[in-house]
Design a protein around this motif. Sequence first.
Motif, mmCIF file in Angstrom:
data_model
loop_
_atom_site.group_PDB
_atom_site.id
_atom_site.type_symbol
_atom_site.label_atom_id
_atom_site.label_comp_id
_atom_site.label_asym_id
_atom_site.label_seq_id
_atom_site.Cartn_x
_atom_site.Cartn_y
_atom_site.Cartn_z
ATOM 1 N N MET A 84 23.819 -101.282 80.867
ATOM 2 C CA MET A 84 23.107 -102.817 82.070
ATOM 3 C C MET A 84 23.339 -103.319 83.275
ATOM 4 O O MET A 84 23.132 -102.955 83.835
ATOM 5 C CB MET A 84 22.916 -103.424 80.833
ATOM 6 C CG MET A 84 22.164 -103.538 79.993
ATOM 7 S SD MET A 84 21.732 -105.560 78.784
ATOM 8 C CE MET A 84 20.354 -106.171 80.005
ATOM 9 N N GLN A 85 24.866 -102.746 83.322
ATOM 10 C CA GLN A 85 24.831 -102.786 85.056
ATOM 11 C C GLN A 85 24.314 -101.884 86.009
ATOM 12 O O GLN A 85 24.363 -101.783 86.971
ATOM 13 C CB GLN A 85 26.646 -102.872 85.021
ATOM 14 C CG GLN A 85 27.092 -103.879 85.194
ATOM 15 C CD GLN A 85 28.352 -104.061 84.893
ATOM 16 O OE1 GLN A 85 28.994 -103.504 85.530
ATOM 17 N NE2 GLN A 85 28.844 -105.174 84.557
ATOM 18 N N TYR A 86 24.106 -100.452 85.453
ATOM 19 C CA TYR A 86 24.325 -99.236 85.787
ATOM 20 C C TYR A 86 22.542 -98.723 85.697
ATOM 21 O O TYR A 86 21.608 -97.744 86.181
ATOM 22 C CB TYR A 86 24.618 -98.162 85.475
ATOM 23 C CG TYR A 86 26.199 -98.238 85.697
ATOM 24 C CD1 TYR A 86 26.873 -98.255 87.051
ATOM 25 C CD2 TYR A 86 27.023 -98.375 84.357
ATOM 26 C CE1 TYR A 86 27.836 -98.543 87.223
ATOM 27 C CE2 TYR A 86 28.104 -98.400 84.983
ATOM 28 C CZ TYR A 86 29.256 -99.003 86.310
ATOM 29 O OH TYR A 86 30.172 -98.684 86.744
ATOM 30 N N ALA A 87 21.929 -98.993 84.679
ATOM 31 C CA ALA A 87 20.773 -98.490 84.208
ATOM 32 C C ALA A 87 20.016 -99.638 84.861
ATOM 33 O O ALA A 87 19.881 -100.904 85.543
ATOM 34 C CB ALA A 87 20.280 -99.004 82.781
ATOM 35 N N HIS A 88 17.930 -98.831 85.003
ATOM 36 C CA HIS A 88 17.218 -99.125 85.637
ATOM 37 C C HIS A 88 16.187 -99.490 84.459
ATOM 38 O O HIS A 88 15.250 -99.941 84.746
ATOM 39 C CB HIS A 88 16.950 -98.147 86.757
ATOM 40 C CG HIS A 88 18.036 -97.943 87.693
ATOM 41 N ND1 HIS A 88 18.114 -97.420 87.894
ATOM 42 C CD2 HIS A 88 18.204 -99.011 88.864
ATOM 43 C CE1 HIS A 88 19.424 -97.431 88.629
ATOM 44 N NE2 HIS A 88 19.389 -98.285 89.413
#
Length: 362
Positions: free
Chosen positions: A123-127
Amino acid sequence: MKPSVPIPTEPIGSIPRPPALIERVTKTDSPDPNAEPDLAPLYEQAIRDTIERFEATGSPVVTDGEQRKYHNFATYCVHGLPNTAPDGFAIPFADGHTRRLPRLTRGPFRYGRHADGFLDVAMQYAHVPVKQAVISPSALSLMYPAESIPGYSREQFIEDLLREHETDIRGCLARGAHKVQVDFTEGRLAVKLDPSGRLLHSFIDLINLALSRFSPEARQRIGVHTCPGNDLHSTHSADVDYAELLPSLFELKAGNFYVALAGERDRRHVLGIIRKYLKPDQRVFVGVIAPGDPRVETAEEVRDRVLEAVEYIPLEQLGTTDDCGFAPFFDNTAVDRDTAFAKIQARVRGTALASDAVGGRS
Ligand SMILES: [Zn+2]
């Protein structure tokens, strides 16, 4: 007939790992970056690249590709535990190869890691929304040996197992997983191992014991995945008729079902069974991509598969998915990353074409 929203589409989970990561993990004693710190940047790079490429396919929901689930989808939570031995239950594949679960040697049974840790990183990377797969309690129940463990009964084990599984799901829901998918690949295999159906029913009962602990609202974010297995171009239970599994499967108290369908010989036969047993508060995501087949499906092929499903399943209860993950086992490179993402893009585009065809906006 006109859906107010497009037909939803979701992946199953795994994406082949980058060759450099597989090579490095195969050479090491421990695949855990806490034990082997130089693995950490390789995992991070793999997760970042997976999510970037996932989003580039247009997929409205993504996963971390299970890059950190070493060595596979089933044992991520128990890998390396000191109270296990490597000679556990063997999953027999049709081509003769097997994959083994660890065997529990003593109690108490505890997970070594929970899936919400993977979700946190993703979730740190996903948009876009991220879903998370967890292993079923029925698969892990096979870790308890046939002869019982002195001082740690099977009943105690099941109690511990259900609590750990519940914690796994609750953690992912709390962190905002779009869906939590329970991988139940052993469902169809159970019919093969025990044609009387007793093993399957014990699995269904066990999963329902866990699902009953969740509210109806939470269960709408929980799904169950079934497939005939997918490893090194082989399956473990494709010869079992879905008619032996699906009526029991839809007894599970889950809101979503991810059913492998693209690879079935007679899809209409399967769709007929789904129509008969799917309950009003359940949605079925039918598989429209065959992950073990290196040929990339066209968007039009996918569209036609969805439209075929529309003949059987009410639109408001239909979704699409891949038949399985692309690499449920860490070292499976039967299909490469480029092919996996091309196939996912075909699923996304084909599902959108089908939505258009039935009047939805996409
Ligand atoms: Zn699968």
